[in-house]
Motif scaffolding. Structure first.
Motif, PDB file in Angstrom:
ATOM      1  N   VAL A 268       0.836  -1.205   0.000  1.00  0.00           N
ATOM      2  CA  VAL A 268       0.000   0.000   0.000  1.00  0.00           C
ATOM      3  C   VAL A 268       0.869   1.253   0.000  1.00  0.00           C
ATOM      4  O   VAL A 268       0.603   2.229  -0.725  1.00  0.00           O
ATOM      5  CB  VAL A 268      -0.943  -0.016   1.219  1.00  0.00           C
ATOM      6  N   VAL A 269       1.940   1.248   0.802  1.00  0.00           N
ATOM      7  CA  VAL A 269       2.815   2.421   0.877  1.00  0.00           C
ATOM      8  C   VAL A 269       3.515   2.659  -0.453  1.00  0.00           C
ATOM      9  O   VAL A 269       3.575   3.792  -0.954  1.00  0.00           O
ATOM     10  CB  VAL A 269       3.842   2.250   2.015  1.00  0.00           C
ATOM     11  N   TRP A 270       4.062   1.593  -1.043  1.00  0.00           N
ATOM     12  CA  TRP A 270       4.709   1.724  -2.362  1.00  0.00           C
ATOM     13  C   TRP A 270       3.723   2.253  -3.397  1.00  0.00           C
ATOM     14  O   TRP A 270       4.062   3.143  -4.197  1.00  0.00           O
ATOM     15  CB  TRP A 270       5.245   0.371  -2.819  1.00  0.00           C
TER      16      TRP A 270
ATOM     17  N   THR B 224       0.776   3.965  -3.055  1.00  0.00           N
ATOM     18  CA  THR B 224       0.327   5.342  -2.853  1.00  0.00           C
ATOM     19  C   THR B 224       1.443   6.334  -3.166  1.00  0.00           C
ATOM     20  O   THR B 224       1.192   7.404  -3.728  1.00  0.00           O
ATOM     21  CB  THR B 224      -0.157   5.538  -1.412  1.00  0.00           C
TER      22      THR B 224
ATOM     23  N   CYS C 290       4.780  -0.691  -7.734  1.00  0.00           N
ATOM     24  CA  CYS C 290       5.089   0.740  -7.849  1.00  0.00           C
ATOM     25  C   CYS C 290       4.937   1.217  -9.290  1.00  0.00           C
ATOM     26  O   CYS C 290       4.361   2.284  -9.546  1.00  0.00           O
ATOM     27  CB  CYS C 290       6.508   0.983  -7.339  1.00  0.00           C
TER      28      CYS C 290
ATOM     29  N   GLY D 253      -0.867   6.668   2.956  1.00  0.00           N
ATOM     30  CA  GLY D 253       0.332   5.835   2.931  1.00  0.00           C
ATOM     31  C   GLY D 253       1.292   6.174   4.055  1.00  0.00           C
ATOM     32  O   GLY D 253       1.907   5.276   4.657  1.00  0.00           O
TER      33      GLY D 253
ATOM     34  N   ALA E  24       2.479   3.652   7.045  1.00  0.00           N
ATOM     35  CA  ALA E  24       3.904   3.312   7.160  1.00  0.00           C
ATOM     36  C   ALA E  24       4.369   3.334   8.607  1.00  0.00           C
ATOM     37  O   ALA E  24       5.302   2.602   8.976  1.00  0.00           O
ATOM     38  CB  ALA E  24       4.737   4.295   6.326  1.00  0.00           C
TER      39      ALA E  24
END
Length: 692
Positions: free
Chosen positions: A404-406, A408, A643, A676, A680
């Motif tokens: 999810v972080v990558w 967003t 990504c 994001g 994290a």
């Protein structure tokens, strides 16, 4: 007589390491012929075992039964592995990996950080630089390539996205292979594919073949990012890892600066090229594509002189090769420090139990392509098993949160990176249109036009017996006008149209005024002769210079963020770096509402890029540290592929709102960054963790 018999038994039987060897006289001997002193000692009736305990009535040359049982016990697991449960074998392997992780950390600390790591730093930096160049190449050549290849708007969009599609597939595939075939070997394959097809794409003429070459080129370069970070991290100690992986990220910035500078200095010089007949043209933008393959070629050559990752070799049981490489690292660093006498003290390194089996097919089995097919399918199955392993209970939560972080981060960053230049072009076009000159009801007769007409609108005009020779129309529109007995020769036009015009007895010779440029016009007794073929670049776009400058400044603006993240990565931790950087970037997005001029947009772009780079660096570091060695490149490849998928969506969504509204792109980017960044903060901190 009893003593002689005992002596005979001692001579004829020698036991060593659990094996008996036959003597020349037909008996078994355990080792070399005994000396006279040893022969005399064998006459005694007391023997000594390994613990120096005395057993009455035993000969020294005959092993004690307990010794035999102990040695058989040590050999038993190796024989019985095929009958043991796989869960037991995996548990034993994980225990071995934990021991290896701590021992390897101590070994890397003993090897030190010096000349070897810095040499590898620059070699892998060139590979990372090639990845940065690849992202910018297509964007810079599109304005020229669209005219050289007659590209429609849809074709331009596909060309812009095809590189990301190739990078997405390459990251997953080559990243997975790096955990099975080795870091160095897969990185060489990745760079070789990119260099070959990037070089080839500069020469091909057709759109379809050029698109294919950029796709395969992107597939090759897509594998570099996961492999480079996995490769370099395995030569770094815990206290150096975060900082030096962040320094390595600077080469991506250098790649963007290199691409911008080369585009600025090469592409506008349209004469830098050659032509072969009327069909083959090698213009300046093709020279630029050729030059952009140089970092990849340089890294490929230098990589041939670097060793494989010893951590990977230990993972697959190649102890001796790994030891030799670690000794090379140690000796190289010690010589550079002026301490060549320092000795590498490690003699044995723990290797994990090998569970996976790869059965080598004999050369006499089947045909050559059948053997290769089995090898390829077996390797791909192992890669797929690694992918699934990243979603097991042990890693599932970390993988999902990182995904999810990558995603967003990529959606916001790559979307805005495309949106900024498009918005600047839109602002330029608005300013250009505001300077348009309008001519109403002009009458011109017996006049020769041999100069450029630009940014003009002619309404209700009458042109009789006029000649338009060797001239250029740029952004010119004729509305409700009359052309009678006119002559057009060697005319080139860009964004020029005739609307509701009447054209009588007029000749068009060697022009690019094609049928679609006459909208609702009446052509009476007019002739078109020898129309220009293909597409032509006849005007240097002034705003292209600004686009190169914008990309150059955007790449350069990440330098402060790179330096700050490298210095603070091991002090404040990876999690705070990611969360803080993403939240600050989200705040920067809101200031874009006030970007109503070109200079303001450039300023906010530089601020956004500088704030977001720290999150990228920390994401690279934590992704490397959260996964074990045999899954590290695979996991990095999966997340980096996701990504690139986010980049494709960001490019498509954000560019569609250019000239319509700024609200949707800004709110979408900022909300994605906030979500994001907060997620994290729930990731585990890996600052004090050894590399598993």
């Amino acid at each position: 007589q009893g003593g002689r018999e005992a002596n005979q038994v001692s001579d004829d039987y020698r036991y060593q390491d659990g094996n008996y060897d036959a003597a020349n006289d037909g008996y078994y001997r355990g080792g070399d012929e005994p000396t006279q002193e040893e022969d005399a000692q064998s006459d005694v009736t007391e023997g000594h075992d390994e613990d120096d305990e005395v057993y009455e009535g035993e000969y020294q040359g005959i092993p004690h039964p307990d010794d035999i049982k102990e040695k058989q016990k040590k050999r038993a697991p190796a024989v019985a592995d095929e009958y043991r449960d796989r869960a037991d074998l995996m548990a034993e392997r994980m225990e071995d990996e934990e021991q290896l992780a701590h021992q390897y950390e101590n070994i890397i600390e003993e090897c030190g950080h010096g000349r070897f790591q810095w040499t590898l730093f620059f070699v892998l930096g060139l590979a990372l630089m090639a990845d940065g160049v690849e992202v910018f190449v297509v964007g810079f050549v599109l304005p020229s390539a669209e005219k050289d290849m007659c590209l429609s708007s849809s074709n331009k969009g596909m060309l812009g996205l095809i590189v990301y599609l190739g990078m997405m597939v390459g990251a997953v595939l080559l990243g997975g292979l790096a955990d099975k075939l080795g870091r160095k070997q897969c990185l060489i394959i990745s760079l070789a594919i990119n260099a070959a097809f990037a070089f080839l794409s500069s020469f091909v003429q057709g759109y379809g073949f050029f698109l294919f070459c950029r796709l395969i080129s992107g597939l090759g370069i897509g594998g570099t990012l996961p492999i480079v970070f996995a490769y370099f991290s395995e030569f770094l100690s815990r206290e150096k890892r975060g900082e030096h992986l962040s320094w390595l990220c600077m080469f991506w910035m250098i790649g963007g600066i290199f691409a911008s500078a080369m585009a600025w200095s090469i592409i506008p010089h349209y004469g830098w090229g050659f032509s072969m007949g009327t069909k083959y043209h090698f213009h300046s933008w093709r020279v630029f594509v050729l030059v952009c393959s140089l970092p990849c070629i340089a890294s490929l050559v230098a990589l041939k002189f670097m060793p494989e990752s010893p951590r990977f070799l230990l993972e697959i049981g190649k102890h001796d090769e790994a030891w030799m490489i670690l000794k090379q690292v140690h000796d190289t660093n010690m010589r550079a420090k002026g301490e060549p006498e320092r000795v590498f003290t490690v003699s044995y390194i723990k290797t994990p139990k090998q569970v996976d089996e790869f059965i080598e097919i004999q050369s006499s089995t089947g045909t050559w392509y059948q053997r290769w097919l089995v090898r390829i399918t077996t390797t791909l199955k192992q890669v797929w098993d690694n992918v699934l392993y990243c979603l097991t209970a042990q890693y599932r939560m970390n993988t999902l949160m990182l995904a999810v972080v990558w995603f967003t981060m990529a959606l916001s960053y790559y979307g805005l990176i495309v949106w900024f230049p498009d918005m600047i072009r839109y602002l330029q076009d608005e300013a250009y249109e505001s300077r348009v000159k309008i001519f109403d009801e002009e009458e011109v007769s017996h006049f020769t036009f041999n100069f450029t007409l630009e940014n003009q609108i002619h309404r209700n005009g009458e042109y009789r017996n006029d000649k338009f020779i060797g001239m250029k129309f740029k952004e010119v529109r004729f509305e409700d006008s009359l052309f009678e007995d006119c002559y057009f020769e060697d005319v080139t036009s860009s964004e020029t149209f005739f609307e509701n015009c009447t054209i009588i007895s007029t000749v068009f010779y060697n022009t690019d005024l094609y049928e679609h440029k006459f909208i609702n016009c009446r052509l009476i007794n007019s002739t078109f002769m020898k129309e220009k073929e293909g597409c032509h670049i006849d005007f240097e776009e002034d705003n292209d210079f600004l686009i190169y400058l914008v990309s150059f400044l955007g790449s350069l603006s990440v330098l402060p963020g790179n330096i700050i993240s490298a210095l603070l990565m091991d002090k404040i931790g990876r999690i705070k770096m990611i969360g803080g950087s993403m939240l600050i970037s989200a705040v920067c997005c809101f200031f874009l509402f006030f970007g109503n001029s070109e200079s303001a947009m450039i300023g906010w772009q530089c601020l956004f890029c500088g704030a977001s780079i720290a999150a990228w660096n920390a994401l690279d570091v934590i992704t490397v540290e959260l996964y074990p060695t045999d899954k590290r490149a695979t996991a990095f490849g999966i997340l980096n592929g996701l990504c690139k998928f986010g980049a494709i969506l960001g490019n498509s969504i954000f560019s569609s709102f250019v000239g319509i509204t700024k609200v949707v792109p800004i709110l979408l980017a900022s909300s994605a960054l906030v979500g994001g960044g907060l997620l994290a903060l729930r990731l585990p901190e890996t600052r004090e963790q050894v590399l598993m």
